[in-house]
Write a protein that holds these residues in place. Structure first.
Motif, mmCIF file in Angstrom:
data_model
loop_
_atom_site.group_PDB
_atom_site.id
_atom_site.type_symbol
_atom_site.label_atom_id
_atom_site.label_comp_id
_atom_site.label_asym_id
_atom_site.label_seq_id
_atom_site.Cartn_x
_atom_site.Cartn_y
_atom_site.Cartn_z
ATOM 1 N N VAL A 368 0.832 -1.197 0.000
ATOM 2 C CA VAL A 368 0.000 0.000 0.000
ATOM 3 C C VAL A 368 0.874 1.257 0.000
ATOM 4 O O VAL A 368 0.546 2.253 -0.665
ATOM 5 C CB VAL A 368 -0.956 -0.017 1.209
ATOM 6 N N SER A 369 1.995 1.221 0.714
ATOM 7 C CA SER A 369 2.907 2.369 0.731
ATOM 8 C C SER A 369 3.425 2.666 -0.668
ATOM 9 O O SER A 369 3.514 3.832 -1.075
ATOM 10 C CB SER A 369 4.085 2.097 1.672
ATOM 11 N N ALA A 370 3.758 1.623 -1.416
ATOM 12 C CA ALA A 370 4.247 1.821 -2.784
ATOM 13 C C ALA A 370 3.180 2.475 -3.648
ATOM 14 O O ALA A 370 3.476 3.357 -4.477
ATOM 15 C CB ALA A 370 4.669 0.476 -3.379
ATOM 16 N N ALA A 493 -6.950 -9.201 -2.064
ATOM 17 C CA ALA A 493 -7.552 -10.530 -1.957
ATOM 18 C C ALA A 493 -6.941 -11.291 -0.789
ATOM 19 O O ALA A 493 -5.735 -11.183 -0.531
ATOM 20 C CB ALA A 493 -7.343 -11.308 -3.255
ATOM 21 N N PRO A 494 -7.741 -12.037 -0.030
ATOM 22 C CA PRO A 494 -7.194 -12.828 1.088
ATOM 23 C C PRO A 494 -6.124 -13.797 0.604
ATOM 24 O O PRO A 494 -6.143 -14.274 -0.533
ATOM 25 C CB PRO A 494 -8.425 -13.570 1.621
ATOM 26 N N GLY A 495 -5.169 -14.077 1.482
ATOM 27 C CA GLY A 495 -4.077 -14.982 1.141
ATOM 28 C C GLY A 495 -3.293 -15.388 2.362
ATOM 29 O O GLY A 495 -3.745 -15.218 3.499
ATOM 30 N N SER A 496 -2.088 -15.873 2.143
ATOM 31 C CA SER A 496 -1.247 -16.370 3.233
ATOM 32 C C SER A 496 -0.628 -15.222 4.014
ATOM 33 O O SER A 496 -0.254 -14.192 3.444
ATOM 34 C CB SER A 496 -0.137 -17.271 2.662
ATOM 35 N N SER A 497 -0.492 -15.433 5.317
ATOM 36 C CA SER A 497 0.168 -14.430 6.163
ATOM 37 C C SER A 497 1.674 -14.585 6.144
ATOM 38 O O SER A 497 2.383 -13.838 6.814
ATOM 39 C CB SER A 497 -0.339 -14.549 7.606
ATOM 40 N N ARG A 498 2.173 -15.547 5.372
ATOM 41 C CA ARG A 498 3.619 -15.780 5.311
ATOM 42 C C ARG A 498 4.256 -15.164 4.064
ATOM 43 O O ARG A 498 5.470 -15.227 3.891
ATOM 44 C CB ARG A 498 3.914 -17.284 5.349
ATOM 45 N N GLU A 499 3.450 -14.637 3.171
ATOM 46 C CA GLU A 499 3.988 -14.034 1.950
ATOM 47 C C GLU A 499 4.678 -12.714 2.276
ATOM 48 O O GLU A 499 4.148 -11.894 3.022
ATOM 49 C CB GLU A 499 2.868 -13.786 0.946
ATOM 50 N N ASP A 500 5.833 -12.489 1.670
ATOM 51 C CA ASP A 500 6.548 -11.231 1.847
ATOM 52 C C ASP A 500 6.135 -10.187 0.821
ATOM 53 O O ASP A 500 6.481 -9.010 0.949
ATOM 54 C CB ASP A 500 8.061 -11.464 1.743
ATOM 55 N N ASP A 501 5.434 -10.606 -0.240
ATOM 56 C CA ASP A 501 5.011 -9.680 -1.284
ATOM 57 C C ASP A 501 3.567 -10.009 -1.657
ATOM 58 O O ASP A 501 3.259 -11.131 -2.059
ATOM 59 C CB ASP A 501 5.915 -9.823 -2.513
ATOM 60 N N VAL A 502 2.668 -9.041 -1.514
ATOM 61 C CA VAL A 502 1.244 -9.277 -1.811
ATOM 62 C C VAL A 502 0.757 -8.395 -2.963
ATOM 63 O O VAL A 502 -0.440 -8.288 -3.185
ATOM 64 C CB VAL A 502 0.388 -9.008 -0.548
ATOM 65 N N ARG A 503 1.698 -7.796 -3.710
ATOM 66 C CA ARG A 503 1.294 -6.868 -4.759
ATOM 67 C C ARG A 503 0.444 -7.538 -5.836
ATOM 68 O O ARG A 503 -0.393 -6.881 -6.459
ATOM 69 C CB ARG A 503 2.536 -6.233 -5.400
ATOM 70 N N HIS A 504 0.645 -8.836 -6.056
ATOM 71 C CA HIS A 504 -0.143 -9.533 -7.073
ATOM 72 C C HIS A 504 -1.601 -9.717 -6.656
ATOM 73 O O HIS A 504 -2.437 -10.109 -7.471
ATOM 74 C CB HIS A 504 0.482 -10.900 -7.367
ATOM 75 N N ARG A 505 -1.921 -9.426 -5.377
ATOM 76 C CA ARG A 505 -3.296 -9.575 -4.901
ATOM 77 C C ARG A 505 -3.992 -8.231 -4.705
ATOM 78 O O ARG A 505 -5.050 -8.161 -4.101
ATOM 79 C CB ARG A 505 -3.305 -10.352 -3.572
ATOM 80 N N VAL A 506 -3.387 -7.155 -5.183
ATOM 81 C CA VAL A 506 -3.914 -5.803 -4.970
ATOM 82 C C VAL A 506 -4.550 -5.279 -6.251
ATOM 83 O O VAL A 506 -3.996 -5.435 -7.350
ATOM 84 C CB VAL A 506 -2.792 -4.845 -4.526
ATOM 85 N N SER A 507 -5.730 -4.672 -6.093
ATOM 86 C CA SER A 507 -6.398 -4.005 -7.215
ATOM 87 C C SER A 507 -7.006 -2.701 -6.721
ATOM 88 O O SER A 507 -7.396 -2.588 -5.553
ATOM 89 C CB SER A 507 -7.479 -4.902 -7.828
#
Length: 515
Positions: A368-370, A493-507
């Motif tokens: 979100v900061s990016a 979009a909901p996903g794993s709490s272990r991912e270091d990058d969630v940009r692919h789930r952001v719209s």
């Protein structure tokens, strides 16, 4: 013939209320009224400092008054002023139901104030009782509106507010600094910023130096003397009762108060003005102290998280629910030793989310900061933010103009009432209609919340904006997020709490303005 048992009820919203006598004085007046009625005093019931109209406030003695009437423990009640007892029509219905039930059981129960009697069992008496309740509710709403306006004006002028006790570091007016306490406050703040400092040690040192909490422990005799004093004299009252040493929670709250840095705050988030004179704490030191308290281990306040809150534009990609920060149940920590948290879309009785995990706290905040930095550093995006701002201002202008006219008209009727040119009934009839129109217009205006644009944002480079973002406190970051994406929805979009990058789930998408 058995004397009727009548309870005495008194209430005082604030100590030293100049409109009525104190709790002690109200009970004395009620006792004289009970004697006139040839009754005997049952119980003295009072709710000191309890608002009768504020939602969520519990008045224990008001509950006991109704319970005693229902159970037959008393034959009625004497209230110094009906406005002391009733502030909502719901209260009137409940009390009337208790009285009617008593009469149905063969018990004669009556309610009195210092001037009259309410026989709720007769049509005229019931009407008079409900009329008094409606008048009390109207008075309450009018008073609360005036108090809010007055507090806002005072805050804008830089005047502090005084609560039950004198604010630490200030005189009784809540605005003038007390110079004798200034060095103690600064030493306490410096000690709090030292590495490994403990609040209990800071309190102990403050006590040893003669710096105490403003909340004094008064003797019974002193409390009786204070209860008989009104208005300004109450606040000027001084005594030799022992002073109370600081406790960690109270000292921390006192140091974190905005007035310590010279700010005047109104409501949970709004800071309106600056107080006169030199502040006890430098604003930078005060901000550092706030940041330190928020960064301590344990569950942080929700405002530490960038993406929490009902008004946040960042939402769940599945159901649109808002996020809550939850600590990792396995005790995991980040490489710098800070406890790991993750965002979740809660699902319970209060929050109607989907219950799914969204992602790691820092991974989501980083994505979100990016987005925010990119949006605030792109000229096209800044132009779009301004267009949204200008559209919203154009939509707000008719409502603001209508509110201004309605407030002028309300002031006109208030003036005529104060001059004695119209009756209170005429005034109420005219102002009630204005209040309904004002409430409707203010509701429309709130739905069209203005979109702020950071000043001189166009002149800042991407690197400058990134540096400001990295050095900003959580509150400032949340402000920038709202500025950049007001009128938009960032869905993750909901996903794993272990991912270091969630940009692919952001719209990101634009949300329509309210009709």
């Amino acid at each position: 013939m058995r004397q009727r048992v009548l309870d005495s009820y008194a209430r005082e919203s604030a100590a030293g209320d100049p409109r009525n006598t104190s709790i002690l004085g109200q009970h004395e007046t009620n006792a004289g009224r009970i004697e006139e009625l040839d009754g005997q005093l049952g119980e003295r019931l009072d709710d000191k400092g309890k608002s009768a109209w504020k939602p969520g406030v519990v008045r224990p003695d008001w509950e006991r008054l109704v319970t005693r009437l229902e159970s037959g423990a008393s034959d009625g009640a004497v209230i110094f002023d009906m406005e002391r007892l009733l502030r909502t029509v719901e209260d009137a219905f409940r009390l009337a139901s208790a009285v009617k039930a008593a009469w149905a059981d063969g018990r004669k129960v009556l309610v009195y104030d210092s001037d009259g009697e309410f026989d709720i069992t007769t049509p005229q008496g019931e009407k008079n009782f409900y009329d008094a309740a409606v008048a009390a509710q109207y008075y309450s709403h009018r008073l609360s509106t005036r108090v809010r306006r007055g507090n806002r004006r005072k805050a804008a002028r830089g005047e502090g507010r005084r609560g039950r006790y004198r604010p630490s570091g200030f005189e009784e007016d809540g605005t003038t600094p007390r110079e004798s306490e200034r060095p103690h406050i600064r030493r306490a703040a410096e000690r709090a910023l030292e590495p490994g400092a403990k609040w209990q040690d800071i309190c102990n040192k403050a006590t040893a130096e003669g710096f105490y909490s403003p909340a004094q422990i008064h003797t019974v005799e002193c409390a009786v003397r204070r209860a008989a004093i009104l208005g300004v004299k109450y606040r000027q009252y001084a005594c030799d009762c022992p002073q109370k040493p600081w406790e960690p929670m109270s000292l921390r709250s006192a140091l974190l108060a905005p007035r310590m840095a010279g700010y005047v705050k109104l409501g949970p988030d709004l800071i309106l003005g600056r107080m006169p004179g030199e502040p006890h704490l430098d604003p930078e030191i005060w901000q550092a102290l706030n940041a330190l308290v928020q960064s301590r281990r344990g569950r942080p306040a929700q405002d530490r998280f960038l993406c929490t809150g009902k008004d946040c534009p960042v939402r769940c990609g599945d159901c649109g629910g808002h996020f809550t920060g939850i600590i990792n149940s396995n005790g995991r920590v980040y490489p710098d030793g800070v406890s790991r948290y993750y965002y979740v879309c809660l699902k319970n009785e209060k929050v109607k989310g989907c219950g799914r995990t969204i992602g790691d706290w820092r991974a989501v905040d980083s994505a979100v900061s990016a987005l925010v930095i990119d949006r605030l550093s792109t000229p096209e995006q800044i132009a779009q933010i301004k267009r949204v701002r200008d559209e919203r201002r154009a939509q707000r202008q008719p409502h603001e103009h209508k509110i201004s006219k309605l407030e002028e008209l309300e002031g006109y009727w208030d003036k005529r009432l104060n001059e004695g040119r119209i009756s209170p009934e005429r005034h109420a009839a005219m102002v009630d209609d204005l209040q309904r129109k004002l409430a409707a217009e203010r509701g429309k205006l709130e739905a069209l919340e203005e979109v702020p644009v950071p000043p001189l944002l166009e002149a800042k480079s991407r690197e400058r904006i990134r540096q400001e973002w990295d050095s900003a406190l959580p509150a400032k970051r949340r402000e920038r997020l709202h500025q950049a994406y007001k009128g938009f929805r960032i869905a993750i979009a909901p996903g794993s709490s272990r991912e270091d990058d969630v940009r692919h789930r952001v719209s990101v998408r634009r949300i329509p303005d309210p009709a």
